[in-house]
Design an enzyme around this catalytic site. Structure first.
Site: not given
Ligand code: IDC
Length: 464
Positions: A290, A382
């Site tokens: 991202e 994702e």
């Molecule tokens: C989130 C995980 C969370 C963690 C965090 C750390 O769900 O447990 O603490 O990352 O960076 C994304 C990202 C993905 C995120 C997810 C939810 O690619 O890494 O995971 N998210 O926030 N993009 C949008 C949402």
């Protein structure tokens, strides 16, 4: 069927819905010639999206053209895909494109369009394929399906090496397919969730086509132990391969959002995994998760430096490129897909990433995907059923609208996450990965139950 369609349309108008999703179909057949199934997959105020499946029941045809007539003068095709679309008055033509120009007897082509209308939006009439009518049965029963039965075998066994054709992901028969699967959580935190029992459940119970391996680069990930994380990814590629699933190798950049911060690491990592897995048919490379806080030009430049490294080792694999604004095609930055269309990555066999979280990203984002899908090959590497934080409640209505849209456009997806993280997006309840049961409904969260029900429905991979 026609009556049902009219009834549903009438209901939609009566209720004045602006975001009405109807799965409606009309089917016509002829003794010889062709059969057409026209399905309105989504309808809103003055617009709609429809799928058109044409099956050739006559002799093999090449360079075919499908024609039909709109019942009203207000109905207009705005964009179409998998054919070259044109309209004159109420007459519509969809001419085959290069990769679907030959239709053997019994073979089908799946086309689609978005359109506008005012008042009512009745189904088209007078379908012809190369001048031969497709409307033989009027008011009769739907014909028995003549499509070949779904292929048996694993997803990789049936589809083989994938490639991009037009705006689709295509299989070894050069036919569009959709892969449906799950993403791991961060491998630095949730490795215990990826074991023989859990991966068997993913392949056999969930019938998933795809496992995305989310290898964070920061936050305690790859940068702390390049050899260890590379080995972890490779072992998951092998585990997916052994079960006939595709593996999407995700270089999970997130913070910092500028992918060039990790350019040297990306080159080292992809040179290694691409060389090691080049002979495998199940690998797809996702070069940056991202990107955020950077321009499309920066992402494009990063892609044009990393892709050649992959191609040098593994020339035929599909590569997926992240997009601006957390892989929102730019929408979350106030931009949109047009900046990519105007300035695409200079490489072939690539797709572009789109991510969404259903409780946060709704109609505006769905409209962008509907538009973009006519011009760019998209891969939802994702998405979550919850908010963009990864937590909160499942938004059932928005998740359904999204999944129906992705299904209708044959856009492949991986859901965040196949893990027992203590957050709404996780498929398993906390503590599941400490045990041995990944199959019973008792271990699933609301999101897990929804995703398992969507992913485990039969695939319809074309085999000719
Ligand atoms: C989130 C995980 C969370 C963690 C965090 C750390 O769900 O447990 O603490 O990352 O960076 C994304 C990202 C993905 C995120 C997810 C939810 O690619 O890494 O995971 N998210 O926030 N993009 C949008 C949402």
């Amino acid at each position: 069927m026609k009556r049902l369609w009219a009834l549903l349309t009438a209901c939609a108008l009566f209720l004045g819905l602006t975001a009405f999703t109807a799965l409606t179909a009309t089917t016509a057949s002829a003794a010889t010639g062709c059969r057409v199934s026209y399905t309105v997959t989504n309808q809103w105020q003055d617009g709609f999206q429809a799928g058109v499946k044409v099956t050739n029941l006559g002799s093999p045809v090449s360079n075919w053209t499908l024609k039909y007539t709109w019942p009203t003068t207000s109905q207009k095709v705005t964009q179409g895909w998998n054919a070259t679309w044109s309209q004159s008055g109420t007459a519509v033509s969809a001419a085959a494109v290069n990769w679907n120009s030959t239709l053997a007897t019994g073979a089908s082509a799946d086309l689609g369009l978005t359109g506008t209308f005012s008042g009512s939006n009745p189904a088209p009439t007078a379908f012809t394929l190369n001048g031969v009518t497709c409307t033989g049965t009027v008011g009769g029963e739907d014909p028995p399906p003549t499509d070949p039965p779904p292929a048996t075998g694993t997803p990789v066994g049936v589809n083989g090496q994938l490639h991009v054709c037009g705006t689709n992901l295509c299989n070894q028969y050069n036919r569009p397919i959709q892969l449906r699967g799950m993403s791991t959580h961060g491998l630095q935190w949730f490795s215990s969730c990826y074991n023989t029992a859990s991966l068997d459940a993913l392949a056999k119970d969930w019938k998933a086509d795809l496992l995305r391996t989310a290898m964070y680069v920061q936050e305690g990930g790859y940068e702390t132990d390049p050899a260890g994380y590379t080995a972890k990814v490779n072992s998951l590629v092998d585990a997916a391969d052994a079960r006939g699933m595709y593996a999407l190798i995700d270089f999970h950049t997130l913070t910092p959002g500028d992918p060039t911060y990790n350019l040297a690491r990306a080159k080292t990592f992809f040179a290694s995994v691409a060389a090691r897995n080049a002979a495998k048919k199940n690998v797809i490379y996702e070069i940056t998760n991202e990107p955020n806080g950077v321009s499309w030009a920066t992402i494009k430049s990063y892609a044009e430096q990393v892709i050649p490294v992959i191609r040098a080792a593994d020339p035929d694999a599909v590569v997926v490129v992240g997009t601006r604004g957390w892989s929102s095609l730019g929408v979350s930055d106030g931009s949109n897909e047009s900046e990519i269309v105007a300035n695409p990555v200079n490489a072939t066999n690539i797709m572009y990433t789109f991510h969404f979280y259903a409780a946060s990203h709704t109609d505006t984002y769905r409209a962008a995907v509907s538009r973009a899908a006519t011009k760019l090959p998209l891969f939802v590497t994702e998405f979550g059923t919850v908010t963009y934080t990864g937590g909160g409640a499942v938004d059932q209505a928005s998740s359904k609208a999204w999944l129906d849209l992705l299904d209708s456009l044959k856009i492949s997806y991986a859901n965040w996450t196949y893990s027992d993280a203590n957050e709404g997006s996780a498929a398993f309840k906390p503590g599941t990965c400490g045990g041995t049961d990944y199959s019973s409904s008792a271990v699933l969260t609301e999101s897990g139950a929804l995703m398992k029900s969507r992913i485990s429905t039969p695939d319809s991979f074309p085999t000719s």
